[in-house]
Design a protein around this motif. Structure first.
Motif, PDB file in Angstrom:
ATOM      1  N   VAL A 133      61.171 -16.655  18.014  1.00  0.00           N
ATOM      2  CA  VAL A 133      62.571 -16.788  17.592  1.00  0.00           C
ATOM      3  C   VAL A 133      63.421 -15.709  18.269  1.00  0.00           C
ATOM      4  O   VAL A 133      63.019 -14.546  18.331  1.00  0.00           O
ATOM      5  CB  VAL A 133      62.632 -16.650  16.052  1.00  0.00           C
ATOM      6  N   ILE A 134      64.574 -16.114  18.801  1.00  0.00           N
ATOM      7  CA  ILE A 134      65.585 -15.136  19.257  1.00  0.00           C
ATOM      8  C   ILE A 134      66.729 -15.253  18.253  1.00  0.00           C
ATOM      9  O   ILE A 134      67.353 -16.317  18.137  1.00  0.00           O
ATOM     10  CB  ILE A 134      66.068 -15.457  20.694  1.00  0.00           C
ATOM     11  N   GLN A 178      72.012  -7.897  31.616  1.00  0.00           N
ATOM     12  CA  GLN A 178      71.151  -6.809  31.149  1.00  0.00           C
ATOM     13  C   GLN A 178      70.380  -7.232  29.888  1.00  0.00           C
ATOM     14  O   GLN A 178      69.182  -7.009  29.782  1.00  0.00           O
ATOM     15  CB  GLN A 178      72.038  -5.616  30.842  1.00  0.00           C
ATOM     16  N   MET A 179      71.088  -7.876  28.956  1.00  0.00           N
ATOM     17  CA  MET A 179      70.430  -8.334  27.730  1.00  0.00           C
ATOM     18  C   MET A 179      69.444  -9.468  28.029  1.00  0.00           C
ATOM     19  O   MET A 179      68.383  -9.554  27.410  1.00  0.00           O
ATOM     20  CB  MET A 179      71.486  -8.761  26.696  1.00  0.00           C
ATOM     21  N   VAL A 180      69.796 -10.324  28.997  1.00  0.00           N
ATOM     22  CA  VAL A 180      68.849 -11.381  29.408  1.00  0.00           C
ATOM     23  C   VAL A 180      67.546 -10.707  29.853  1.00  0.00           C
ATOM     24  O   VAL A 180      66.439 -11.110  29.457  1.00  0.00           O
ATOM     25  CB  VAL A 180      69.447 -12.237  30.566  1.00  0.00           C
ATOM     26  N   GLY A 181      67.675  -9.630  30.646  1.00  0.00           N
ATOM     27  CA  GLY A 181      66.494  -8.895  31.120  1.00  0.00           C
ATOM     28  C   GLY A 181      65.719  -8.280  29.964  1.00  0.00           C
ATOM     29  O   GLY A 181      64.484  -8.340  29.927  1.00  0.00           O
ATOM     30  N   GLN A 182      66.449  -7.719  28.999  1.00  0.00           N
ATOM     31  CA  GLN A 182      65.757  -7.079  27.857  1.00  0.00           C
ATOM     32  C   GLN A 182      64.986  -8.103  27.019  1.00  0.00           C
ATOM     33  O   GLN A 182      63.877  -7.852  26.581  1.00  0.00           O
ATOM     34  CB  GLN A 182      66.774  -6.385  26.956  1.00  0.00           C
ATOM     35  N   ILE A 183      65.609  -9.265  26.824  1.00  0.00           N
ATOM     36  CA  ILE A 183      64.916 -10.303  26.031  1.00  0.00           C
ATOM     37  C   ILE A 183      63.678 -10.793  26.803  1.00  0.00           C
ATOM     38  O   ILE A 183      62.594 -10.955  26.235  1.00  0.00           O
ATOM     39  CB  ILE A 183      65.873 -11.479  25.702  1.00  0.00           C
ATOM     40  N   VAL A 224      68.285 -17.449  28.827  1.00  0.00           N
ATOM     41  CA  VAL A 224      66.931 -16.881  28.948  1.00  0.00           C
ATOM     42  C   VAL A 224      65.901 -18.011  29.084  1.00  0.00           C
ATOM     43  O   VAL A 224      65.029 -17.976  29.955  1.00  0.00           O
ATOM     44  CB  VAL A 224      66.579 -16.008  27.709  1.00  0.00           C
ATOM     45  N   ALA A 225      66.039 -19.047  28.231  1.00  0.00           N
ATOM     46  CA  ALA A 225      65.055 -20.146  28.256  1.00  0.00           C
ATOM     47  C   ALA A 225      65.066 -20.862  29.607  1.00  0.00           C
ATOM     48  O   ALA A 225      64.034 -21.345  30.065  1.00  0.00           O
ATOM     49  CB  ALA A 225      65.349 -21.130  27.124  1.00  0.00           C
ATOM     50  N   SER A 226      66.230 -20.899  30.257  1.00  0.00           N
ATOM     51  CA  SER A 226      66.285 -21.602  31.545  1.00  0.00           C
ATOM     52  C   SER A 226      65.661 -20.775  32.669  1.00  0.00           C
ATOM     53  O   SER A 226      65.261 -21.316  33.682  1.00  0.00           O
ATOM     54  CB  SER A 226      67.733 -21.955  31.902  1.00  0.00           C
ATOM     55  N   ALA A 227      65.579 -19.459  32.467  1.00  0.00           N
ATOM     56  CA  ALA A 227      65.118 -18.593  33.559  1.00  0.00           C
ATOM     57  C   ALA A 227      63.700 -18.057  33.363  1.00  0.00           C
ATOM     58  O   ALA A 227      62.990 -17.812  34.336  1.00  0.00           O
ATOM     59  CB  ALA A 227      66.090 -17.416  33.710  1.00  0.00           C
ATOM     60  N   TYR A 228      63.273 -17.851  32.113  1.00  0.00           N
ATOM     61  CA  TYR A 228      61.962 -17.239  31.883  1.00  0.00           C
ATOM     62  C   TYR A 228      60.856 -18.153  32.418  1.00  0.00           C
ATOM     63  O   TYR A 228      60.786 -19.333  32.059  1.00  0.00           O
ATOM     64  CB  TYR A 228      61.765 -16.985  30.384  1.00  0.00           C
ATOM     65  N   LEU A 260      76.450 -27.045  21.962  1.00  0.00           N
ATOM     66  CA  LEU A 260      76.312 -28.436  22.394  1.00  0.00           C
ATOM     67  C   LEU A 260      76.843 -28.621  23.809  1.00  0.00           C
ATOM     68  O   LEU A 260      77.809 -27.963  24.195  1.00  0.00           O
ATOM     69  CB  LEU A 260      77.089 -29.358  21.452  1.00  0.00           C
ATOM     70  N   GLY A 261      76.229 -29.507  24.561  1.00  0.00           N
ATOM     71  CA  GLY A 261      76.787 -29.854  25.869  1.00  0.00           C
ATOM     72  C   GLY A 261      76.091 -29.197  27.041  1.00  0.00           C
ATOM     73  O   GLY A 261      76.429 -29.473  28.190  1.00  0.00           O
ATOM     74  N   GLY A 262      75.112 -28.311  26.767  1.00  0.00           N
ATOM     75  CA  GLY A 262      74.244 -27.827  27.846  1.00  0.00           C
ATOM     76  C   GLY A 262      74.743 -26.630  28.628  1.00  0.00           C
ATOM     77  O   GLY A 262      74.034 -26.127  29.497  1.00  0.00           O
ATOM     78  N   LYS A 263      75.973 -26.145  28.369  1.00  0.00           N
ATOM     79  CA  LYS A 263      76.439 -24.980  29.129  1.00  0.00           C
ATOM     80  C   LYS A 263      75.946 -23.702  28.457  1.00  0.00           C
ATOM     81  O   LYS A 263      76.152 -23.519  27.260  1.00  0.00           O
ATOM     82  CB  LYS A 263      77.977 -24.948  29.176  1.00  0.00           C
ATOM     83  N   ASN A 264      75.288 -22.846  29.243  1.00  0.00           N
ATOM     84  CA  ASN A 264      74.816 -21.567  28.704  1.00  0.00           C
ATOM     85  C   ASN A 264      75.237 -20.473  29.674  1.00  0.00           C
ATOM     86  O   ASN A 264      74.721 -20.401  30.782  1.00  0.00           O
ATOM     87  CB  ASN A 264      73.277 -21.535  28.605  1.00  0.00           C
ATOM     88  N   GLY A 265      76.191 -19.631  29.246  1.00  0.00           N
ATOM     89  CA  GLY A 265      76.712 -18.640  30.197  1.00  0.00           C
ATOM     90  C   GLY A 265      76.623 -17.223  29.670  1.00  0.00           C
ATOM     91  O   GLY A 265      76.562 -16.984  28.465  1.00  0.00           O
ATOM     92  N   VAL A 266      76.604 -16.269  30.609  1.00  0.00           N
ATOM     93  CA  VAL A 266      76.722 -14.854  30.220  1.00  0.00           C
ATOM     94  C   VAL A 266      77.878 -14.229  30.997  1.00  0.00           C
ATOM     95  O   VAL A 266      78.335 -14.771  32.006  1.00  0.00           O
ATOM     96  CB  VAL A 266      75.404 -14.056  30.456  1.00  0.00           C
TER      97      VAL A 266
END
Ligand SMILES: NC(=O)c1ccc[n+]([C@@H]2O[C@H](COP(=O)([O-])OP(=O)(O)OC[C@H]3O[C@@H](n4cnc5c(N)ncnc54)[C@H](O)[C@@H]3O)[C@@H](O)[C@H]2O)c1
Length: 339
Positions: free
Chosen positions: A30-31, A61-66, A96-100, A121-127
């Motif tokens: 879980v995140i 940076q947080m993507v990297g930490q997770i 994160v899920a798309s890159a890990y 909803l809609g599939g967009k995930n941005g940082v």
């Protein structure tokens, strides 16, 4: 692992039931939003990575930490990530899920009104990058999104308002009947005649279904997905210039879109007046704090501008909207005396 299929929407009345939806997912990590962990974390008997929800943390940076925490936990390609929180968490967790390991499966449990009807909803995930919002992102769908309005009981009032304009927007786009039903339920809630979120739960589910269907038909925003931007060209400009919250700016932006629709003879003055009056009754912002010239200049820099035109979404009537390109050079003229 690039999932472009629409996410399966699961309506769920109680938070306790959510873990049982994961029986076939194998190992789950879980995140989770820190505030949600404190309130509801005990309902999710899985290993948990806790993240504080802030725009600053919606970063590479947080993507990297997770990802580093996932490595510590020896998460592999078959690990399923369950992301629980508002739009900050679903954006971050989806990224994160798309890159890990080049992509692992994930599911979303949105806990704010905005995330339940829009952000998850809609599939967009941005940082964000260097203070600029959603600069780095992917389009990829989770396996499912659980819509559980029970989370909203603990959501502060101002956070409810953040999602309200998007919820009303959905029905201005596609259903006069649902707009009326939602308005009535909200007015009863405001007057204290109803004491539970269950009165608006059916409208949340309906709005979530609508966005899921539209974005499934037009994932890359070539056509009808553009309609979901109703009020947003104004809102982004207002937000940029005066720093009010996104939800407030969207409410004011929809009212301005309604007034522009009257000016261009797309709708009647009665329709625009009704929307403005309804928003006022609900305690939403109806006036832009930014003057016409400043607004016009900010709109010219909108990222959705294409060539010499910028497309506004205009309201024909409640339940029907249209995309309407306007020449960027004459924006001041169109905006003049809209207030
Ligand atoms: N990807 C998209 O399509 C999309 C669309 C719209 C917005 N967004 C993004 O969504 C983000 C905003 O998300 P948001 O408004 O959902 O809020 P959020 O994630 O910023 O959360 C807002 C606050 O509410 C708290 N919270 C969340 N759920 C709660 C609950 N049930 N009870 C009590 N507190 C709770 C959080 O801890 C946080 O303090 C922005 O970063 C925006 O860019 C993304």
């Amino acid at each position: 692992m690039d999932n472009l299929n629409p996410a399966k929407l699961i309506d769920c009345a109680s938070i306790e039931e959510i873990p049982s939806l994961l029986h076939s997912e194998g190992r789950v990590i879980v995140i989770i939003d820190q505030n949600i962990k404190e309130l509801y974390g005990h309902h999710f008997p899985f290993e948990q990575i806790v993240v504080e929800a802030s725009e600053k943390n919606k970063s590479l940076q947080m993507v990297g930490q997770i990802a580093a925490r996932l490595m510590d936990l020896e998460a592999d390609r078959d690990t399923f990530l369950l992301v629980i929180g508002g739009g900050i968490l679903t954006d971050l967790g989806g990224f994160v899920a798309s890159a890990y390991f080049r992509g692992v499966k994930c599911g979303f449990v949105p806990t704010t009104l905005l995330a339940q009807v829009d952000a998850s909803l809609g599939g967009k995930n941005g940082v964000n990058l260097d203070g600029y919002k959603n600069i780095l992102g992917v389009i990829r769908q989770p396996e499912f999104t659980v819509i559980c309005p029970a989370f909203l009981k603990s959501l502060p009032h101002h956070e409810i308002n953040e999602g309200l304009a998007e919820l009303l927007k959905t029905f201005i786009l596609f259903s006069n009947e649902s707009y009326k039903g939602l308005l009535n339920a909200l007015l009863k809630l405001r007057s204290g005649a109803l004491d539970t979120i269950s009165q608006i739960a059916p409208f949340i589910a309906e709005a979530a279904r609508f966005k899921t269907q539209v974005t499934a038909r037009d994932l890359y925003e070539k056509g009808e997905r553009k309609l979901l931007n109703l009020g947003h060209t104004f809102a982004h400009a207002i937000e940029k210039e005066c720093g009010i919250s996104h939800g407030e700016a969207v409410a004011a932006g929809i009212v301005l879109a309604a007034k522009l629709s009257v000016k261009l003879s797309v709708t009647s003055k009665a329709t625009a007046d009704k929307i403005e009056n309804d928003f006022r009754l609900l305690g939403l912002r109806t006036a832009s704090p930014v003057n016409t010239m400043t607004l016009a200049n900010a709109i010219k820099r909108d990222k959705k501008r294409s060539g010499d035109n910028i497309t506004f979404i205009l309201i024909e009537k409640i339940g029907k909207c249209v995309a309407y390109p306007l020449p960027v050079n004459s924006i001041e003229e169109y905006l003049y005396d809209l207030y």
